[in-house]
Motif scaffolding. Structure first.
Motif, short mmCIF file in Angstrom:
data_model
loop_
_atom_site.label_atom_id
_atom_site.label_comp_id
_atom_site.label_asym_id
_atom_site.label_seq_id
_atom_site.Cartn_x
_atom_site.Cartn_y
_atom_site.Cartn_z
N SER A 1 7.84 -13.82 3.88
CA SER A 1 7.03 -13.03 4.81
C SER A 1 5.96 -12.25 4.09
O SER A 1 4.88 -11.99 4.64
CB SER A 1 7.92 -12.07 5.62
OG SER A 1 8.70 -12.76 6.56
N ALA A 2 6.22 -11.88 2.83
CA ALA A 2 5.25 -11.09 2.07
C ALA A 2 3.97 -11.87 1.80
O ALA A 2 2.93 -11.29 1.52
CB ALA A 2 5.86 -10.62 0.76
N TYR A 3 4.04 -13.23 1.88
CA TYR A 3 2.82 -14.03 1.76
C TYR A 3 1.88 -13.77 2.94
O TYR A 3 0.66 -13.83 2.80
CB TYR A 3 3.15 -15.53 1.71
CG TYR A 3 3.57 -16.03 0.36
CD1 TYR A 3 2.70 -16.01 -0.73
CD2 TYR A 3 4.86 -16.54 0.16
CE1 TYR A 3 3.09 -16.48 -1.96
CE2 TYR A 3 5.25 -17.01 -1.07
CZ TYR A 3 4.38 -16.98 -2.13
OH TYR A 3 4.77 -17.44 -3.35
N ASP A 4 2.45 -13.52 4.11
CA ASP A 4 1.66 -13.44 5.34
C ASP A 4 1.44 -12.02 5.81
O ASP A 4 0.46 -11.74 6.53
CB ASP A 4 2.36 -14.23 6.46
CG ASP A 4 2.44 -15.70 6.17
OD1 ASP A 4 1.54 -16.21 5.48
OD2 ASP A 4 3.39 -16.35 6.64
N TYR A 5 2.33 -11.08 5.45
CA TYR A 5 2.27 -9.73 5.99
C TYR A 5 2.34 -8.70 4.88
O TYR A 5 2.90 -8.93 3.81
CB TYR A 5 3.43 -9.48 6.96
CG TYR A 5 3.48 -10.41 8.14
CD1 TYR A 5 2.64 -10.23 9.24
CD2 TYR A 5 4.39 -11.47 8.17
CE1 TYR A 5 2.70 -11.09 10.32
CE2 TYR A 5 4.45 -12.33 9.25
CZ TYR A 5 3.59 -12.14 10.34
OH TYR A 5 3.65 -12.98 11.40
N GLU A 6 1.80 -7.53 5.19
CA GLU A 6 1.90 -6.37 4.31
C GLU A 6 2.63 -5.27 5.06
O GLU A 6 2.22 -4.89 6.15
CB GLU A 6 0.51 -5.90 3.88
CG GLU A 6 0.51 -4.76 2.88
CD GLU A 6 -0.88 -4.38 2.45
OE1 GLU A 6 -1.00 -3.47 1.60
OE2 GLU A 6 -1.86 -4.96 2.96
N LEU A 7 3.74 -4.79 4.51
CA LEU A 7 4.58 -3.79 5.15
C LEU A 7 4.23 -2.42 4.57
O LEU A 7 4.40 -2.18 3.37
CB LEU A 7 6.06 -4.14 4.90
CG LEU A 7 7.12 -3.39 5.70
CD1 LEU A 7 6.87 -3.50 7.20
CD2 LEU A 7 8.50 -3.92 5.35
N ILE A 8 3.75 -1.52 5.44
CA ILE A 8 3.17 -0.26 4.98
C ILE A 8 3.86 0.92 5.66
O ILE A 8 3.81 1.04 6.89
CB ILE A 8 1.66 -0.22 5.30
CG1 ILE A 8 0.95 -1.44 4.70
CG2 ILE A 8 1.03 1.08 4.78
CD1 ILE A 8 -0.46 -1.63 5.22
N PRO A 9 4.48 1.82 4.89
CA PRO A 9 5.06 3.03 5.51
C PRO A 9 3.94 4.00 5.91
O PRO A 9 2.95 4.16 5.19
CB PRO A 9 5.93 3.61 4.40
CG PRO A 9 5.32 3.10 3.13
CD PRO A 9 4.73 1.75 3.43
N GLU A 10 4.10 4.64 7.07
CA GLU A 10 3.11 5.62 7.52
C GLU A 10 3.47 7.02 7.02
O GLU A 10 4.65 7.33 6.85
CB GLU A 10 3.04 5.62 9.05
CG GLU A 10 2.41 4.36 9.60
CD GLU A 10 2.19 4.45 11.11
OE1 GLU A 10 3.15 4.82 11.82
OE2 GLU A 10 1.07 4.19 11.56
#
Length: 212
Positions: free
Chosen positions: A203-212
């Motif tokens: 999933s990290a290839y397609d998305y970036e997970l960012i804490p607010e």
């Protein structure tokens, strides 16, 4: 389709390179003087067909004149998807196009689209004189997400560092585009939660997970 094995390295496509420009990719390659045309094959990175299953509708004929006019080949990048390109050299003989079956990787290249951004926030609300606290999880995604993409991990004593650093819990509903707030849950006052991709690098290839 008239496939033939390459008999001379002079017929090969090589030095295939890419340049990304906003929502476009620009491909360039060495084009031998012995090659009249090329066929361009594009497919999703995880659905690349073997030669025997490539149909003519899967290919785009591209001429040397088009290549010169565009200084290469320009195509749009499809959102966050990953694509694979192969450039097949061709010759014209007796009115027929012969496609060379180039079996090395000099004529192939992978393209990754821009990553979709997923923002998350986790807020805690302690209950006075109670051993439990309430947790609110908010997810904001630029694109709709399948619930299987994300999980949350709970750990006692500190915030989890990885998906393996605590107890893993799935989400029960898909995430629409935009912001969605999950139903509140209760956990021990000494426990903490973090959001992770369920399948890590994929999933990290397609998305970036960012804490607010």
């Amino acid at each position: 389709m008239n496939w033939e094995t390459i008999t001379s390295p002079d017929h090969e496509i090589r030095d295939l390179r890419k340049t990304l420009r906003d929502s476009e990719v620009h491909l360039t390659w060495f084009w031998s003087k012995d090659i009249d045309f090329v066929y361009i094959y594009k497919a999703p990175a995880d659905h690349v067909q073997p030669y025997s299953e490539i149909a003519e509708d899967d290919l785009r004929l591209y001429t040397r004149e088009e290549y010169k006019a565009n200084q290469g080949y320009v195509a749009r990048i499809d959102g966050i998807s990953r694509s694979h390109y192969r450039i097949f050299p061709c010759q014209k003989r007796e009115g027929k196009l012969i496609i060379f079956r180039q079996e090395n990787d000099n004529n192939s290249i992978g393209i990754s689209g821009s990553k979709g951004k997923i923002y998350f926030s986790i807020t805690y609300k302690n209950k006075l004189f109670q051993p439990l606290k309430k947790v609110k999880i908010s997810i904001m995604s630029e694109l709709p997400l399948d619930k299987e993409v994300l999980v949350y991990v709970k750990k006692h004593g500190s915030v989890p560092n990885s998906i393996d650093d605590g107890t893993v819990y799935p989400f029960v509903r898909d995430f629409p585009s935009g912001k969605s707030v999950q139903p509140e849950i209760e956990i021990d006052k000494n426990e903490y939660i973090r959001i992770f991709f369920s399948n890590g690098r994929k999933s990290a290839y397609d998305y970036e997970l960012i804490p607010e």
